[in-house]
Write an enzyme that holds these catalytic residues in place. Structure first.
Site, PDB file in Angstrom:
ATOM      1  CB  ALA A  26      -0.923   0.014   1.211  1.00 23.41           C
ATOM      2  N   GLY A  47       0.141  -5.362   0.597  1.00 24.15           N
ATOM      3  CA  GLY A  47      -0.889  -5.546  -0.409  1.00 24.15           C
ATOM      4  C   GLY A  47      -0.401  -6.262  -1.646  1.00 24.15           C
ATOM      5  CD  GLU A  97      -2.993  -8.052   2.350  1.00 25.02           C
ATOM      6  OE1 GLU A  97      -3.671  -8.304   3.358  1.00 25.02           O
ATOM      7  OE2 GLU A  97      -2.717  -6.887   1.974  1.00 25.02           O
ATOM      8  CD  GLU A 109       0.554  -5.734   6.001  1.00 28.10           C
ATOM      9  OE1 GLU A 109       0.095  -5.722   4.853  1.00 28.10           O
ATOM     10  OE2 GLU A 109       1.269  -6.670   6.440  1.00 28.10           O
TER      11      GLU A 109
END
Length: 257
Positions: free
Chosen positions: A64, A109, A112, A132
């Protein structure tokens, strides 16, 4: 351009995250563009698989865009997580399989997104991570749910709670990726996809949906789903062709019908 979507000569859709100066990091705008690209591919009837990669040789996707996450309300934060989850979930509903071609870093992300794909191939320099926790956060785009399904609960907890990196060789060993590609990653992805895309696409879709249900339902319900979908596959013309070809000792000619 931050997203490139093309068709390859051998019948695949290719989605490239094209923001190499930022290690292909995900902004909310890019997430929306990825979702739109997946929707567009769903309408293409002349492609047999979706390949996803990142521009450059440093990163598949570094995660992100942290600057966008600062000073947001709780409502906005939840909506952002739900956006990422919804976009990546579209890969589950895509009628063709997707293959992540992980070149370099796949963090947050980015990891992911790779995990949301049907399959994952990685170059030897690929590095995965869900860091994270180092920012006082936890994964929000599906990482806490998809990683345990791939590598098991105990190993997933260790990776998430330490925020450590997972190199390509370990990723292959623990089942996070399907294979580590030697040589040209794009060609390896095409070769990998070619191992299953020569079969009937409707039947492949039935197989994917049956396996996906295995992680979400009790065994007796999963078996009923398998019975329903195997019956549906049996009713296709490709099934008739496959069985006839077997009896006639010839190669089947599937028509995706």
């Amino acid at each position: 351009m931050t997203i490139d979507l093309t068709k390859t000569e051998d019948g695949y859709a290719l989605l490239t995250l094209n923001r190499p100066e930022a290690l292909n990091a995900l902004s909310f705008d890019i997430l929306r563009r990825i979702g739109a690209a997946i929707d567009e591919v769903a309408g293409w009837r002349d492609v047999r698989a979706l390949l996803i990669t990142g521009a450059g040789d440093k990163a598949f996707c570094a995660g992100a865009d942290i600057k966008e996450l600062r000073n947001r309300s709780l409502t906005d934060q939840k909506r952002g997580a739900e956006l990422g989850q919804a976009v990546f979930a579209r890969l589950d509903r895509l009628p063709i399989a997707s293959v992540a071609l992980v070149n370099g870093y796949a963090f947050g992300g980015g990891a992911e997104l790779a995990m949301a794909c049907t399959f994952r191939l990685a170059s030897p320099n690929a590095v995965f991570g869900l860091p994270e926790v180092k920012l006082g956060l936890i994964p929000g785009y599906g990482g806490t749910q998809r990683l345990p399904r791939l590598v098991g609960e105990a190993r997933a907890l260790e990776i998430i709670m330490t925020g450590r990196n997972v190199a390509a060789d370990e990723a292959e060993r623990i089942g996070l990726i399907n294979a580590m590609a030697q040589g040209d990653l794009m060609q390896a992805g095409r070769d990998f996809a070619g191992r299953f895309t020569r079969y009937s696409l409707p039947v492949l879709d039935c197989a994917r949906r049956a396996v996906q249900r295995a992680a979400d339902t009790p065994l007796h319900e999963g078996l009923q789903t398998e019975a329903d979908l195997s019956t549906l596959a049996y009713r296709t013309r490709d099934a008739e062709e496959g069985m006839a070809a077997f009896e006639e000792k010839r190669k089947p000619e599937f028509r995706d019908e």
